[in-house]
Motif scaffolding. Structure first.
Motif, PDB file in Angstrom:
ATOM      1  N   LEU A 213      42.519  69.608 -16.149  1.00 19.58           N
ATOM      2  CA  LEU A 213      41.990  69.100 -16.480  1.00 19.58           C
ATOM      3  C   LEU A 213      39.959  69.715 -17.759  1.00 19.58           C
ATOM      4  N   GLN A 214      40.672  69.862 -18.732  1.00 13.71           N
ATOM      5  CA  GLN A 214      39.175  70.325 -19.583  1.00 13.71           C
ATOM      6  C   GLN A 214      38.001  70.028 -19.816  1.00 13.71           C
ATOM      7  N   PRO A 215      37.238  69.358 -18.956  1.00 15.24           N
ATOM      8  CA  PRO A 215      36.402  68.664 -19.420  1.00 15.24           C
ATOM      9  C   PRO A 215      34.679  69.556 -20.747  1.00 15.24           C
ATOM     10  N   VAL A 216      33.959  68.706 -21.365  1.00 20.10           N
ATOM     11  CA  VAL A 216      32.825  69.637 -21.524  1.00 20.10           C
ATOM     12  C   VAL A 216      32.134  69.665 -21.619  1.00 20.10           C
ATOM     13  N   PRO A 217      31.699  71.462 -21.097  1.00 16.64           N
ATOM     14  CA  PRO A 217      30.720  71.345 -19.839  1.00 16.64           C
ATOM     15  C   PRO A 217      29.470  70.609 -19.576  1.00 16.64           C
ATOM     16  N   GLY A 218      28.631  69.645 -18.719  1.00 20.39           N
ATOM     17  CA  GLY A 218      28.505  69.136 -17.873  1.00 20.39           C
ATOM     18  C   GLY A 218      28.741  67.533 -18.075  1.00 20.39           C
ATOM     19  N   ALA A 222      30.507  62.149 -15.556  1.00 15.99           N
ATOM     20  CA  ALA A 222      30.817  60.427 -16.104  1.00 15.99           C
ATOM     21  C   ALA A 222      32.715  60.442 -15.934  1.00 15.99           C
ATOM     22  N   LEU A 223      33.638  62.293 -15.353  1.00 16.25           N
ATOM     23  CA  LEU A 223      35.162  62.041 -14.672  1.00 16.25           C
ATOM     24  C   LEU A 223      34.795  61.061 -13.894  1.00 16.25           C
ATOM     25  N   VAL A 267      33.344  60.487 -23.757  1.00 17.89           N
ATOM     26  CA  VAL A 267      32.185  61.222 -23.102  1.00 17.89           C
ATOM     27  C   VAL A 267      32.454  62.981 -22.708  1.00 17.89           C
ATOM     28  N   THR A 268      33.541  63.014 -22.186  1.00 18.97           N
ATOM     29  CA  THR A 268      34.131  64.308 -21.264  1.00 18.97           C
ATOM     30  C   THR A 268      35.546  65.011 -21.910  1.00 18.97           C
ATOM     31  N   GLY A 269      35.808  64.771 -23.558  1.00 16.96           N
ATOM     32  CA  GLY A 269      36.816  65.489 -24.052  1.00 16.96           C
ATOM     33  C   GLY A 269      38.488  65.243 -23.575  1.00 16.96           C
ATOM     34  N   ILE A 270      37.927  64.448 -22.117  1.00 19.91           N
ATOM     35  CA  ILE A 270      39.894  64.891 -21.141  1.00 19.91           C
ATOM     36  C   ILE A 270      40.060  63.315 -21.435  1.00 19.91           C
ATOM     37  N   GLU A 271      41.704  63.504 -21.763  1.00 18.99           N
ATOM     38  CA  GLU A 271      42.741  62.291 -22.687  1.00 18.99           C
ATOM     39  C   GLU A 271      42.103  61.443 -21.784  1.00 18.99           C
ATOM     40  N   ALA A 272      42.148  59.973 -22.271  1.00 13.55           N
ATOM     41  CA  ALA A 272      42.516  59.126 -20.823  1.00 13.55           C
ATOM     42  C   ALA A 272      42.822  59.095 -19.843  1.00 13.55           C
ATOM     43  N   SER A 273      44.515  59.628 -20.897  1.00 17.54           N
ATOM     44  CA  SER A 273      45.754  58.970 -19.867  1.00 17.54           C
ATOM     45  C   SER A 273      45.419  60.845 -18.736  1.00 17.54           C
ATOM     46  N   GLU A 274      45.244  61.096 -18.734  1.00 22.52           N
ATOM     47  CA  GLU A 274      44.918  62.196 -17.646  1.00 22.52           C
ATOM     48  C   GLU A 274      43.624  61.965 -17.055  1.00 22.52           C
ATOM     49  N   VAL A 275      42.712  61.076 -17.428  1.00 19.60           N
ATOM     50  CA  VAL A 275      42.014  60.771 -16.525  1.00 19.60           C
ATOM     51  C   VAL A 275      42.168  59.650 -15.766  1.00 19.60           C
TER      52      VAL A 275
END
Length: 702
Positions: A213-218, A222-223, A267-275
């Motif tokens: 998973l590649q979140p927005v830094p910081g 939230a994840l 918030v994170t840029g990670i797709e909801a399906s990956e969460v």
């Protein structure tokens, strides 16, 4: 000692890999297969660790710099120590005891870290002491103390990783930062487990995982909130465990109710399906291992590292992931739970015995009257004479040379000019001092601006203990004869103490360690039953026991604390002038400020670079090798671009082993740990017409 070789440990990271050194003058590294942490495996840095011996850059005489001409002169040890003592007296005469500061390092042995705290508080009477480990593990330490009542990076042996069904690495690139540990990931996967890597870059560690998973830094916090929301919704939390072993669950449960996957995605840029996929793995909805296929809950382990912790919200981020591990009922179970991957060689021990601004040996608080009385008795001083808490690392450096700050400083085991955030400002503060003294074995960037440089022994030229990331106390044994003219840090401290006080200081490491044991007795990190002989015979000794939290936590009621935390985001967000995220980190061949590794010929040194995604590179019109200028509100640097598909398009990466990266980084501090926000700030990019690498003077600070 075995035959003609000596059993010792690597000078670099917190694994403290065992190795053997053969030869007293020109040592060669050999495998030590019996040591359990690495079983003979070493990374490239470890195999080449002896490369500094015999270097022409080695310092062998005390040096004094003429401020008018900048020229260095060699002086005798007595002359050098007399000059330093006179400078300290002058600073304290003008400003009181806090007129002098002391700055330590997470690579110092336990004996040195302990003696440094004693030097500052008992001999000098100053409260102004902290160390560079504040910039490494402090957020995880703060969170561990608040949640569990104790801070030990890994509360279990590293090999337990192999027994997890799901391993979540948050902000760790251990395949490059501690390569011998990566075998545990491979063994976990071989037995059917899964590895999740959370990192804005696709690193070699992510390549060894199952889900990246590649979140927005910081946004790691939230994840974690979103994952816990899904676990609650699915009924995957362990209510019996929570009722029996924790407090605060009801408030935490309510706090994550609004963190549905689509909000996390925004918030994170990670797709909801990956969460959802991550929550399914943790909750056992998606099973692959033999264990989970039988209907048993998967054993989940969460490990955080600097990528998640070096933020102005780092301690809250760690608490959020601890909440996930606790909600699943994992903490205290073998092959599961939460841990921090400590970074520096003695990052664990270095934060236990008195280098920190608010600390006494044994992880005691300096404002605890009982702790003060105990330690004062060991040191032979009055408890009332001990100073109170001082400034944290960055705040101390920021105060240097100001009206209210110290005018002299002693530096042991740290290259501040390269490693501090907002580094140009910090360098200016160092240069404003009336006296800067640096102990080092090479002319580091910080030593180069000092008034006095004291040449000290390195690594295998001295004996001392280190405490690795597992809480395992190990013994580095002297294997090499030091060059004529150098002294150990312990000798330096004793020499200064003799000139400035009547407090006795031992210089033999084993004697110092025994005193450390007495001073730490009864503390959280109690070393009183550990001896050099035990360490040799047992292959290292875990303080507090091999595994913690099996039946209770360290709080008075035996329960873990679950604490409500909220996502706030990075202190500095992208804007029109600074439209991209900048993050920093390590590369395989180098370590920390590079003062050692950049001088080892066997390790490649291509200098700094700027990692940029092809989409961003296309907009800028740059290709790999083209010089690219990175600017923030604090500074500017130029380095060759590396165009890669493994980083987020809105993020650039710069390694911090060279001067430059930390001229850019943000000095915003975590309110609990006082950790600076090294891992994210807003930046702008611009191509330049001339190939090569340069670093320019920064613009005005924010």
């Amino acid at each position: 000692m075995t035959g003609t070789s000596t059993e010792t440990h690597c000078p670099y990271c917190s694994l403290q890999c065992g190795m053997r050194l053969a030869g007293r003058r020109t040592p060669e590294v050999e495998a030590w297969e019996e040591f359990p942490v690495n079983q003979g495996a070493l990374c490239r840095k470890g195999w080449s660790a002896a490369g500094l011996y015999g270097s022409r850059e080695r310092l062998t005489s005390p040096l004094v710099r003429d401020r008018a001409t900048g020229e260095w002169s060699a002086v005798s040890w007595d002359d050098a120590l007399d000059r330093v003592a006179a400078g300290i007296r002058a600073a304290q005469a003008a400003k009181g005891p806090d007129g002098v500061a002391v700055f330590g390092g997470g690579g110092l042995t336990n004996e040195k870290a302990y003696s440094l705290g004693k030097l500052a508080r008992a001999a000098l009477g100053t409260s102004q002491i902290d160390y560079n480990g504040r910039w490494c593990m402090s957020s995880a330490a703060s969170a561990g103390i608040r949640a569990f009542g104790v801070d030990r990076g890994l509360p279990f042996p590293l090999a337990d990783v192999e027994e997890a069904d799901v391993l979540v690495l948050v902000g760790s690139n251990l395949a490059e930062t501690m390569p011998p540990a990566a075998r545990h990931l491979d063994r976990l996967r071989e037995r059917g487990g899964r590895v999740v890597v959370i990192d804005p870059r696709r690193t070699p560690t992510a390549d060894r995982g199952d889900l990246h998973l590649q979140p927005v830094p910081g946004t790691d916090l939230a994840l974690a909130l979103g994952v816990l929301h899904l676990l609650v919704a699915a009924g995957a939390v362990d209510e019996d465990y929570l009722a029996a072993r924790t407090t605060g669950w009801a408030a935490v449960k309510e706090s994550v109710a609004s963190w549905w996957p689509e909000r996390v995605e925004r918030v994170t840029g990670i797709e909801a399906s990956e969460v959802r996929a991550l929550a399914s793995l943790l909750g056992g909805f998606e099973a692959r291992s033999a264990r989970t296929s039988t209907g048993e809950k998967p054993k989940v382990m969460v490990l955080t590292a600097r990528g998640a912790e070096q933020h102005s919200t780092g301690s809250d981020t760690v608490l959020a992931w601890i909440n996930v591990a606790l909600a699943l009922g994992m903490v205290g179970k073998k092959g599961a739970g939460y841990g921090c991957l400590t970074g520096q060689g003695n990052g664990q021990g270095g934060r236990e015995h008195g280098q920190k601004a608010d600390q006494l040996p044994g992880y005691r608080r300096i404002d605890d009257p009982a702790a003060r009385a105990h330690v004062a008795e060991v040191w032979g001083v009055e408890a009332d004479a001990l100073p109170g808490p001082g400034r944290s690392a960055y705040e101390l450096l920021d105060a240097l040379g100001t009206e209210a700050g110290p005018s002299a400083m002693l530096v042991f085991g740290s290259n501040i000019v390269v490693s501090a955030p907002r580094a140009t400002h910090v360098t200016e503060r160092l240069e404003s001092l009336d006296l800067l003294v640096v102990c080092d074995f090479v002319m580091s960037e910080t030593a180069a601006i000092a008034d006095v440089v004291l040449p000290v022994t390195q690594w295998a030229e001295e004996t001392g203990t280190m405490t690795n990331l597992e809480g395992r106390v190990v013994l580095r044994q002297r294997a090499v004869t030091p060059p004529s003219g150098v002294r150990s840090d312990l000798d330096v401290m004793a020499g200064l103490a003799a000139r400035l006080s009547d407090v006795p200081f031992a210089t033999e490491p084993e004697e110092v360690f025994a005193e450390l044991g007495r001073a730490s007795a009864g503390g959280v990190a109690d070393y009183s039953d550990i001896t050099y002989d035990r360490i040799r015979s047992e292959g290292g000794v875990f303080w507090g026991g091999e595994r913690l939290f099996g039946s209770s936590f360290a709080h008075h009621d035996g329960r873990a604390r679950m604490l409500v935390v909220e996502h706030r985001g990075a202190a500095e967000q992208p804007c029109a002038d600074f439209p991209v995220h900048l993050t920093t980190g390590r590369v395989l061949a180098h370590y920390q400020s590079g003062a050692q590794t950049r001088r080892v010929r066997a390790l490649p040194d291509d200098g700094p670079f700027v990692e940029v995604h092809p989409l961003l590179a296309g907009r800028l019109g740059v290709a790999t090798g083209d010089p690219l200028t990175v600017s923030t509100r604090r500074g500017t640097m130029t380095a060759p671009a590396r165009v890669v598909t493994t980083i987020r398009p809105d993020t650039v990466f710069v390694p911090f082993h060279w001067v430059g990266a930390n001229r850019l980084t943000n000095d915003a501090l975590d309110p609990a740990s006082r950790m600076p926000e090294f891992k994210v700030c807003a930046a702008s990019l611009s191509p330049v017409g001339q190939r090569g690498t340069s670093v320019s003077k920064p613009g005005p600070a924010s």
